[in-house]
Design a protein around this motif. Sequence first.
Motif, PDB file in Angstrom:
ATOM      1  N   LEU A  75       9.613 -18.358 -34.085  1.00 16.03           N
ATOM      2  CA  LEU A  75       9.675 -17.856 -35.444  1.00 16.03           C
ATOM      3  C   LEU A  75      10.436 -16.544 -35.532  1.00 16.03           C
ATOM      4  CD1 LEU A  75       5.969 -18.565 -36.428  1.00 16.03           C
ATOM      5  CD2 LEU A  75       7.972 -19.967 -36.930  1.00 16.03           C
ATOM      6  N   PRO A  76      11.075 -16.309 -36.662  1.00 15.32           N
ATOM      7  CA  PRO A  76      11.742 -15.019 -36.862  1.00 15.32           C
ATOM      8  C   PRO A  76      10.710 -13.921 -37.116  1.00 15.32           C
ATOM      9  CG  PRO A  76      11.914 -16.350 -38.842  1.00 15.32           C
ATOM     10  CD  PRO A  76      11.248 -17.210 -37.802  1.00 15.32           C
ATOM     11  N   TYR A  77      11.142 -12.698 -36.974  1.00 12.16           N
ATOM     12  CA  TYR A  77      10.239 -11.563 -37.155  1.00 12.16           C
ATOM     13  C   TYR A  77       9.520 -11.619 -38.501  1.00 12.16           C
ATOM     14  CZ  TYR A  77       8.373  -6.887 -37.481  1.00 12.16           C
ATOM     15  OH  TYR A  77       7.513  -5.838 -37.624  1.00 12.16           O
ATOM     16  N   ASP A  99       1.248  -3.065 -27.800  1.00 12.63           N
ATOM     17  CA  ASP A  99       2.159  -3.494 -26.735  1.00 12.63           C
ATOM     18  C   ASP A  99       2.582  -4.923 -27.073  1.00 12.63           C
ATOM     19  OD1 ASP A  99       3.552  -3.989 -24.403  1.00 12.63           O
ATOM     20  OD2 ASP A  99       1.812  -3.888 -23.091  1.00 12.63           O
ATOM     21  N   ILE A 100       3.762  -5.069 -27.637  1.00 10.32           N
ATOM     22  CA  ILE A 100       4.234  -6.361 -28.122  1.00 10.32           C
ATOM     23  C   ILE A 100       5.304  -6.903 -27.180  1.00 10.32           C
ATOM     24  CG2 ILE A 100       5.381  -7.569 -30.024  1.00 10.32           C
ATOM     25  CD1 ILE A 100       4.194  -5.300 -31.861  1.00 10.32           C
ATOM     26  N   VAL A 101       5.066  -8.104 -26.680  1.00 13.91           N
ATOM     27  CA  VAL A 101       6.031  -8.797 -25.839  1.00 13.91           C
ATOM     28  C   VAL A 101       6.758  -9.791 -26.749  1.00 13.91           C
ATOM     29  CG1 VAL A 101       6.353 -10.311 -23.848  1.00 13.91           C
ATOM     30  CG2 VAL A 101       4.539  -8.572 -23.822  1.00 13.91           C
ATOM     31  N   TRP A 102       8.026  -9.541 -26.976  1.00  9.89           N
ATOM     32  CA  TRP A 102       8.807 -10.373 -27.886  1.00  9.89           C
ATOM     33  C   TRP A 102       9.530 -11.446 -27.075  1.00  9.89           C
ATOM     34  CZ3 TRP A 102       8.946 -10.630 -33.034  1.00  9.89           C
ATOM     35  CH2 TRP A 102       9.959 -11.394 -33.627  1.00  9.89           C
ATOM     36  N   ILE A 103       9.233 -12.692 -27.386  1.00 13.98           N
ATOM     37  CA  ILE A 103       9.896 -13.825 -26.743  1.00 13.98           C
ATOM     38  C   ILE A 103      10.742 -14.487 -27.815  1.00 13.98           C
ATOM     39  CG2 ILE A 103       9.563 -16.013 -25.537  1.00 13.98           C
ATOM     40  CD1 ILE A 103       6.675 -14.985 -24.920  1.00 13.98           C
ATOM     41  N   HIS A 104      12.026 -14.634 -27.541  1.00  9.21           N
ATOM     42  CA  HIS A 104      12.906 -15.196 -28.565  1.00  9.21           C
ATOM     43  C   HIS A 104      13.989 -16.025 -27.900  1.00  9.21           C
ATOM     44  CE1 HIS A 104      13.694 -15.009 -32.866  1.00  9.21           C
ATOM     45  NE2 HIS A 104      14.975 -15.066 -32.574  1.00  9.21           N
ATOM     46  N   ALA A 105      14.215 -17.214 -28.417  1.00  4.12           N
ATOM     47  CA  ALA A 105      15.257 -18.086 -27.868  1.00  4.12           C
ATOM     48  C   ALA A 105      16.629 -17.513 -28.201  1.00  4.12           C
ATOM     49  CB  ALA A 105      15.125 -19.489 -28.439  1.00  4.12           C
ATOM     50  N   CYS A 106      17.487 -17.463 -27.197  1.00  3.87           N
ATOM     51  CA  CYS A 106      18.845 -16.993 -27.449  1.00  3.87           C
ATOM     52  C   CYS A 106      19.825 -17.697 -26.510  1.00  3.87           C
ATOM     53  CB  CYS A 106      18.956 -15.481 -27.320  1.00  3.87           C
ATOM     54  SG  CYS A 106      18.638 -14.829 -25.695  1.00  3.87           S
ATOM     55  N   HIS A 107      21.076 -17.712 -26.910  1.00  4.29           N
ATOM     56  CA  HIS A 107      22.150 -18.284 -26.096  1.00  4.29           C
ATOM     57  C   HIS A 107      23.346 -17.351 -26.224  1.00  4.29           C
ATOM     58  CE1 HIS A 107      24.216 -21.571 -24.014  1.00  4.29           C
ATOM     59  NE2 HIS A 107      25.260 -21.166 -24.700  1.00  4.29           N
ATOM     60  N   LEU A 108      23.881 -16.935 -25.096  1.00  5.30           N
ATOM     61  CA  LEU A 108      24.968 -15.953 -25.068  1.00  5.30           C
ATOM     62  C   LEU A 108      26.241 -16.526 -24.464  1.00  5.30           C
ATOM     63  CD1 LEU A 108      22.967 -13.036 -23.429  1.00  5.30           C
ATOM     64  CD2 LEU A 108      23.459 -13.287 -25.844  1.00  5.30           C
ATOM     65  N   VAL A 170      20.029 -20.428 -36.870  1.00  7.03           N
ATOM     66  CA  VAL A 170      20.768 -19.224 -36.479  1.00  7.03           C
ATOM     67  C   VAL A 170      20.795 -18.229 -37.635  1.00  7.03           C
ATOM     68  CG1 VAL A 170      23.025 -18.315 -35.777  1.00  7.03           C
ATOM     69  CG2 VAL A 170      22.163 -20.448 -34.764  1.00  7.03           C
ATOM     70  N   LYS A 171      21.130 -18.709 -38.822  1.00  7.88           N
ATOM     71  CA  LYS A 171      21.258 -17.839 -39.994  1.00  7.88           C
ATOM     72  C   LYS A 171      19.944 -17.127 -40.323  1.00  7.88           C
ATOM     73  CE  LYS A 171      22.296 -18.091 -44.957  1.00  7.88           C
ATOM     74  NZ  LYS A 171      20.959 -17.929 -45.523  1.00  7.88           N
ATOM     75  N   ASP A 172      18.833 -17.850 -40.219  1.00 11.47           N
ATOM     76  CA  ASP A 172      17.532 -17.286 -40.604  1.00 11.47           C
ATOM     77  C   ASP A 172      16.797 -16.614 -39.451  1.00 11.47           C
ATOM     78  OD1 ASP A 172      18.008 -18.100 -43.176  1.00 11.47           O
ATOM     79  OD2 ASP A 172      16.659 -19.821 -43.106  1.00 11.47           O
ATOM     80  N   ASP A 173      17.478 -16.397 -38.323  1.00 11.99           N
ATOM     81  CA  ASP A 173      16.953 -15.576 -37.230  1.00 11.99           C
ATOM     82  C   ASP A 173      15.867 -16.251 -36.384  1.00 11.99           C
ATOM     83  OD1 ASP A 173      17.554 -13.121 -36.031  1.00 11.99           O
ATOM     84  OD2 ASP A 173      15.753 -12.202 -36.841  1.00 11.99           O
ATOM     85  N   ARG A 186      20.761  -7.712 -32.709  1.00 14.03           N
ATOM     86  CA  ARG A 186      19.552  -8.354 -33.220  1.00 14.03           C
ATOM     87  C   ARG A 186      18.304  -7.723 -32.597  1.00 14.03           C
ATOM     88  NH1 ARG A 186      18.954  -8.672 -36.753  1.00 14.03           N
ATOM     89  NH2 ARG A 186      17.224 -10.121 -36.785  1.00 14.03           N
ATOM     90  N   ILE A 187      18.375  -7.419 -31.312  1.00 12.19           N
ATOM     91  CA  ILE A 187      17.239  -6.770 -30.652  1.00 12.19           C
ATOM     92  C   ILE A 187      16.954  -5.410 -31.280  1.00 12.19           C
ATOM     93  CG2 ILE A 187      16.459  -5.696 -28.485  1.00 12.19           C
ATOM     94  CD1 ILE A 187      17.994  -7.999 -27.043  1.00 12.19           C
ATOM     95  N   GLU A 188      18.008  -4.647 -31.502  1.00 10.53           N
ATOM     96  CA  GLU A 188      17.831  -3.326 -32.103  1.00 10.53           C
ATOM     97  C   GLU A 188      17.282  -3.421 -33.516  1.00 10.53           C
ATOM     98  OE1 GLU A 188      17.873  -0.426 -30.605  1.00 10.53           O
ATOM     99  OE2 GLU A 188      18.337  -1.504 -28.760  1.00 10.53           O
ATOM    100  N   GLN A 189      17.740  -4.390 -34.299  1.00  9.38           N
ATOM    101  CA  GLN A 189      17.210  -4.558 -35.658  1.00  9.38           C
ATOM    102  C   GLN A 189      15.735  -4.940 -35.613  1.00  9.38           C
ATOM    103  OE1 GLN A 189      19.944  -7.462 -37.231  1.00  9.38           O
ATOM    104  NE2 GLN A 189      21.188  -5.907 -38.233  1.00  9.38           N
TER     105      GLN A 189
END
Length: 191
Positions: A75-77, A99-108, A170-173, A186-189
């Motif tokens: 899910l998006p933030y 202490d939040i561990v953020w898991i997010h699918a990404c492809h670079l 992708v568009k909706d994060d 995206r990480i910084e935002q």
Amino acid sequence: MYAKAGLDAKGIVKKVFEALGKERFSWQGKYFQVDDTHVVPFPKEKFRVTLGGTSDRTYELAAKNGWSVAVPPLLPYVALQNQLDLYRAKCAEYGTQPDIVWIHACHLDEDRATALREARDWIIGFIRGNCSPLTEYQAPPAADLLKADYGFYAAGIMEQLNALSFEQLVKDDYVWVGTPDDVIARIEQTR
């Protein structure tokens, strides 16, 4: 298993923490007796407990005990903001540190177009596979899910997620796809 051990779920958790917190421990249960034993390897440093889940109770429990939370990776933030705000508020109430561990699918990829092209099938498979327990099988009645504090699964969120196109994901994060600089932004935002 719990009944066989002579403990309820809370009792099992308590014993696990005891075993991780003492060099040696014993336990005299209904069916099992453990005398002067130890965990190998024994944790030399303070260990970190992380809870993952979608219910408010998960975030409250983590805050109360000073544990971290792992954010569901689907899910998006914006979809998790209420629970994360609850967690932060409860941490402040209990005097613990969020202490939040953020898991997010990404492809670079160094090239954004290549990343988008290569990620399409993988991302769609990832999303569809994670949604499959609620989209390919008969879901339990919503009332039962709500009663068990699994309102997230009764809300239709996973079914809606399953219907999104790759472009919308992708568009909706929901997923981050692009260059390393794109994902860093995206990480910084999100932070």
